[in-house]
Scaffold this motif. Structure first.
Motif, PDB file in Angstrom:
ATOM      1  N   ASP A 162       0.827  -1.210   0.000  1.00 53.03           N
ATOM      2  CA  ASP A 162       0.000   0.000   0.000  1.00 53.03           C
ATOM      3  C   ASP A 162       0.859   1.256   0.000  1.00 53.03           C
ATOM      4  O   ASP A 162       0.478   2.263  -0.601  1.00 53.03           O
ATOM      5  N   LYS A 163       2.006   1.195   0.644  1.00 53.38           N
ATOM      6  CA  LYS A 163       2.890   2.367   0.702  1.00 53.38           C
ATOM      7  C   LYS A 163       3.517   2.676  -0.652  1.00 53.38           C
ATOM      8  O   LYS A 163       3.887   3.815  -0.913  1.00 53.38           O
ATOM      9  N   LEU A 164       3.638   1.675  -1.501  1.00 57.63           N
ATOM     10  CA  LEU A 164       4.247   1.881  -2.819  1.00 57.63           C
ATOM     11  C   LEU A 164       3.265   2.372  -3.861  1.00 57.63           C
ATOM     12  O   LEU A 164       3.648   2.990  -4.843  1.00 57.63           O
ATOM     13  N   LEU A 165       1.988   2.097  -3.649  1.00 59.46           N
ATOM     14  CA  LEU A 165       0.989   2.465  -4.648  1.00 59.46           C
ATOM     15  C   LEU A 165       0.438   3.855  -4.375  1.00 59.46           C
ATOM     16  O   LEU A 165       0.365   4.285  -3.230  1.00 59.46           O
ATOM     17  N   PRO A 166       0.067   4.564  -5.443  1.00 58.61           N
ATOM     18  CA  PRO A 166      -0.487   5.913  -5.252  1.00 58.61           C
ATOM     19  C   PRO A 166      -1.796   5.919  -4.506  1.00 58.61           C
ATOM     20  O   PRO A 166      -2.522   4.990  -4.443  1.00 58.61           O
TER      21      PRO A 166
END
Length: 68
Positions: free
Chosen positions: A64-68
């Protein structure tokens, strides 16, 4: 010669995707491959090791932290 351009308008609140629908996880396990692909990198042994360490440190929320 004029070209036909589609009519464009600004973003509409009606067309915006709510934040709760933007998360990728659907209750399935997150794999190192998921982390690598979400980061925009190629799947290589080095990147998979990085993703494994990231998953161990951050858990499934690493995706989730990597996705916008």
């Amino acid at each position: 010669m004029p070209t036909s351009q589609p009519e464009t308008s600004g973003p509409s609140e009606e067309r915006a995707t709510p934040d709760d629908l933007l998360h990728a996880r659907t209750g399935t396990e997150v794999s190192p491959e998921d982390i690598v692909l979400a980061s925009g990198k190629d799947i290589t042994p080095r990147n998979l090791e990085w993703a494994k360490r990231k998953l161990e440190a951050e858990g499934p929320s690493a995706l989730d932290k990597l996705l916008p």
